[in-house]
Scaffold this motif. Structure first.
Motif, PDB file in Angstrom:
ATOM      1  N   LEU A  42       0.853  -1.184   0.000  1.00  0.00           N
ATOM      2  CA  LEU A  42       0.000   0.000   0.000  1.00  0.00           C
ATOM      3  C   LEU A  42       0.888   1.233   0.000  1.00  0.00           C
ATOM      4  O   LEU A  42       1.686   1.432   0.924  1.00  0.00           O
ATOM      5  CB  LEU A  42      -0.923   0.001   1.224  1.00  0.00           C
ATOM      6  N   VAL A  43       0.751   2.051  -1.017  1.00  0.00           N
ATOM      7  CA  VAL A  43       1.636   3.200  -1.209  1.00  0.00           C
ATOM      8  C   VAL A  43       0.936   4.481  -0.763  1.00  0.00           C
ATOM      9  O   VAL A  43      -0.230   4.713  -1.103  1.00  0.00           O
ATOM     10  CB  VAL A  43       2.067   3.310  -2.690  1.00  0.00           C
ATOM     11  N   HIS A  44       1.680   5.301  -0.021  1.00  0.00           N
ATOM     12  CA  HIS A  44       1.169   6.576   0.492  1.00  0.00           C
ATOM     13  C   HIS A  44       2.051   7.719  -0.017  1.00  0.00           C
ATOM     14  O   HIS A  44       3.239   7.509  -0.281  1.00  0.00           O
ATOM     15  CB  HIS A  44       1.139   6.551   2.011  1.00  0.00           C
ATOM     16  N   PRO A  45       1.503   8.909  -0.136  1.00  0.00           N
ATOM     17  CA  PRO A  45       2.257  10.015  -0.735  1.00  0.00           C
ATOM     18  C   PRO A  45       3.508  10.418   0.041  1.00  0.00           C
ATOM     19  O   PRO A  45       4.514  10.805  -0.548  1.00  0.00           O
ATOM     20  CB  PRO A  45       1.246  11.169  -0.766  1.00  0.00           C
ATOM     21  N   ASP A  46       3.437  10.352   1.372  1.00  0.00           N
ATOM     22  CA  ASP A  46       4.558  10.824   2.180  1.00  0.00           C
ATOM     23  C   ASP A  46       4.521  10.161   3.544  1.00  0.00           C
ATOM     24  O   ASP A  46       3.605   9.394   3.868  1.00  0.00           O
ATOM     25  CB  ASP A  46       4.509  12.354   2.332  1.00  0.00           C
ATOM     26  N   LYS A  47       5.522  10.454   4.379  1.00  0.00           N
ATOM     27  CA  LYS A  47       5.645   9.797   5.675  1.00  0.00           C
ATOM     28  C   LYS A  47       4.481  10.131   6.603  1.00  0.00           C
ATOM     29  O   LYS A  47       4.000   9.271   7.352  1.00  0.00           O
ATOM     30  CB  LYS A  47       6.967  10.196   6.329  1.00  0.00           C
ATOM     31  N   GLU A  48       4.022  11.378   6.569  1.00  0.00           N
ATOM     32  CA  GLU A  48       2.943  11.787   7.469  1.00  0.00           C
ATOM     33  C   GLU A  48       1.646  11.058   7.157  1.00  0.00           C
ATOM     34  O   GLU A  48       0.978  10.533   8.062  1.00  0.00           O
ATOM     35  CB  GLU A  48       2.739  13.296   7.377  1.00  0.00           C
ATOM     36  N   ALA A  65      15.414  -3.344  -0.936  1.00  0.00           N
ATOM     37  CA  ALA A  65      15.070  -4.459  -0.052  1.00  0.00           C
ATOM     38  C   ALA A  65      13.658  -4.954  -0.308  1.00  0.00           C
ATOM     39  O   ALA A  65      13.407  -6.168  -0.362  1.00  0.00           O
ATOM     40  CB  ALA A  65      15.234  -4.040   1.404  1.00  0.00           C
ATOM     41  N   ILE A  66      12.719  -4.029  -0.486  1.00  0.00           N
ATOM     42  CA  ILE A  66      11.337  -4.437  -0.764  1.00  0.00           C
ATOM     43  C   ILE A  66      11.255  -5.149  -2.110  1.00  0.00           C
ATOM     44  O   ILE A  66      10.611  -6.191  -2.235  1.00  0.00           O
ATOM     45  CB  ILE A  66      10.393  -3.221  -0.778  1.00  0.00           C
ATOM     46  N   GLY A  67      11.896  -4.570  -3.108  1.00  0.00           N
ATOM     47  CA  GLY A  67      11.862  -5.185  -4.430  1.00  0.00           C
ATOM     48  C   GLY A  67      12.425  -6.590  -4.425  1.00  0.00           C
ATOM     49  O   GLY A  67      11.845  -7.508  -5.015  1.00  0.00           O
ATOM     50  N   LEU A  68      13.549  -6.790  -3.752  1.00  0.00           N
ATOM     51  CA  LEU A  68      14.158  -8.115  -3.686  1.00  0.00           C
ATOM     52  C   LEU A  68      13.270  -9.094  -2.925  1.00  0.00           C
ATOM     53  O   LEU A  68      13.127 -10.257  -3.323  1.00  0.00           O
ATOM     54  CB  LEU A  68      15.534  -8.023  -3.019  1.00  0.00           C
ATOM     55  N   ALA A  69      12.681  -8.639  -1.817  1.00  0.00           N
ATOM     56  CA  ALA A  69      11.815  -9.521  -1.026  1.00  0.00           C
ATOM     57  C   ALA A  69      10.624  -9.996  -1.843  1.00  0.00           C
ATOM     58  O   ALA A  69      10.267 -11.184  -1.824  1.00  0.00           O
ATOM     59  CB  ALA A  69      11.341  -8.796   0.228  1.00  0.00           C
ATOM     60  N   LEU A  70      10.013  -9.092  -2.573  1.00  0.00           N
ATOM     61  CA  LEU A  70       8.843  -9.451  -3.371  1.00  0.00           C
ATOM     62  C   LEU A  70       9.211 -10.276  -4.595  1.00  0.00           C
ATOM     63  O   LEU A  70       8.365 -10.947  -5.174  1.00  0.00           O
ATOM     64  CB  LEU A  70       8.101  -8.185  -3.785  1.00  0.00           C
ATOM     65  N   ALA A  71      10.493 -10.231  -4.972  1.00  0.00           N
ATOM     66  CA  ALA A  71      10.958 -11.024  -6.114  1.00  0.00           C
ATOM     67  C   ALA A  71      11.394 -12.424  -5.700  1.00  0.00           C
ATOM     68  O   ALA A  71      11.833 -13.210  -6.536  1.00  0.00           O
ATOM     69  CB  ALA A  71      12.114 -10.300  -6.810  1.00  0.00           C
ATOM     70  N   GLY A  72      11.292 -12.733  -4.391  1.00  0.00           N
ATOM     71  CA  GLY A  72      11.609 -14.078  -3.933  1.00  0.00           C
ATOM     72  C   GLY A  72      13.052 -14.302  -3.560  1.00  0.00           C
ATOM     73  O   GLY A  72      13.560 -15.427  -3.654  1.00  0.00           O
ATOM     74  N   GLU A  99       4.229  -2.730 -10.529  1.00  0.00           N
ATOM     75  CA  GLU A  99       2.917  -2.076 -10.450  1.00  0.00           C
ATOM     76  C   GLU A  99       1.820  -3.073 -10.089  1.00  0.00           C
ATOM     77  O   GLU A  99       0.884  -2.747  -9.356  1.00  0.00           O
ATOM     78  CB  GLU A  99       2.594  -1.413 -11.799  1.00  0.00           C
ATOM     79  N   GLY A 100       1.940  -4.313 -10.586  1.00  0.00           N
ATOM     80  CA  GLY A 100       0.904  -5.296 -10.346  1.00  0.00           C
ATOM     81  C   GLY A 100       0.786  -5.745  -8.899  1.00  0.00           C
ATOM     82  O   GLY A 100      -0.208  -6.371  -8.532  1.00  0.00           O
ATOM     83  N   LEU A 101       1.802  -5.460  -8.084  1.00  0.00           N
ATOM     84  CA  LEU A 101       1.755  -5.858  -6.684  1.00  0.00           C
ATOM     85  C   LEU A 101       1.249  -4.769  -5.758  1.00  0.00           C
ATOM     86  O   LEU A 101       1.069  -4.980  -4.565  1.00  0.00           O
ATOM     87  CB  LEU A 101       3.154  -6.295  -6.223  1.00  0.00           C
ATOM     88  N   ILE A 102       1.013  -3.587  -6.306  1.00  0.00           N
ATOM     89  CA  ILE A 102       0.523  -2.472  -5.499  1.00  0.00           C
ATOM     90  C   ILE A 102      -0.983  -2.561  -5.391  1.00  0.00           C
ATOM     91  O   ILE A 102      -1.695  -2.544  -6.398  1.00  0.00           O
ATOM     92  CB  ILE A 102       0.962  -1.120  -6.095  1.00  0.00           C
TER      93      ILE A 102
END
Length: 256
Positions: free
Chosen positions: A8-14, A211-218, A249-252
């Protein structure tokens, strides 16, 4: 093990912290409708503290029956009780000292000025987990486990290439050679992390994207420990736009 991983992607940290806080309040109320109590595992770091502060600031925080919540930690720095590096201290300052929690239900890791020996501290926390567990189990049913993720892909204090990530015959492991200071730490092991019903990873910044990309790539858990972070029911990466840079994009997920 579930394969239901969502990003789940959000615009910023807040907005990220506020969104996770709102979901936490809603989910905890749902859990307490089903169970007598809930067990929550907290994490440290900038975003971990930001989420707790946002929960405290929410106008809906009073709708939680805080007396029915148990709080645990995924890992802790083995430093004195009042050291600013302690995840416990950060959580207390952000949230726990400001809501009506039951102190005996705040299960902090031992500090170095409470138990001087790291191995003994690990045994003490393992015993506390077992004492709160259902009959025949070694730890409670964790309803929500918050995890941070390092730029190197570490979760809790389980680091790439270190033996602790492969330990399966213990619930708590002493860590003596953390590549990130301080070197002495205590951590839940991967089987305990994977036992959680829901794993919520909250992370922000472009340094987390790989790190996220690698984790989702297995990727291998030895190389990227976060690849092994999967909850029994659901696994969610709550991220900002920068951290999502390498997520297909397909995982978002459009919504949750």
């Amino acid at each position: 093990m579930t394969t239901d991983r969502r990003v789940l992607v959000h615009p910023d940290k807040e907005s990220l912290a506020g969104s996770v806080a709102a979901r936490f309040i809603t989910k905890v109320i749902d859990i307490l409708d089903e169970f007598e109590e809930a067990h929550i595992v907290l994490t440290g770091g900038t975003m971990g503290a930001a989420v707790l502060a946002a929960i405290r600031a929410s106008s809906a925080s009073h709708t939680i029956d805080w007396s029915r919540l148990h709080f645990w930690w995924g890992d802790e720095r083995f430093v004195p009780k009042d050291d600013a590096d302690r995840n416990e201290l950060q959580a207390r300052e952000a949230l726990l000292d400001h809501v009506p929690v039951v102190e005996s239900q705040v299960h902090a890791f031992p500090a170095s000025d409470e138990i001087a020996d790291l191995d003994e501290a690990a045994r003490v926390y393992a015993a506390e987990l077992a004492a709160a567990a259902p009959e025949g189990a070694l730890y409670p049913r964790f309803d929500i486990m918050f995890l941070g993720v390092g730029p190197d892909g570490h979760i809790a204090s389980l680091f790439p290439g270190h033996d602790e990530i492969r330990i399966t015959d213990a619930t708590v492991v002493p860590v003596r050679n953390s590549p990130k200071p301080p070197p002495l730490r205590l951590s839940l092991t991967l089987p305990v992390i994977q036992s959680a019903d829901r794993i919520w990873m909250v992370l922000a910044g472009g340094d987390k994207a790989s790190a996220i990309g690698l984790a989702l790539a297995g990727a291998s858990i030895d190389e990227v420990p976060v690849a092994g972070a999967e909850g029994r029911k659901r696994t969610v990466f709550f991220v900002d736009r920068e951290a999502a840079a390498e997520v297909p994009e397909g995982l978002i997920a459009p919504s949750y």
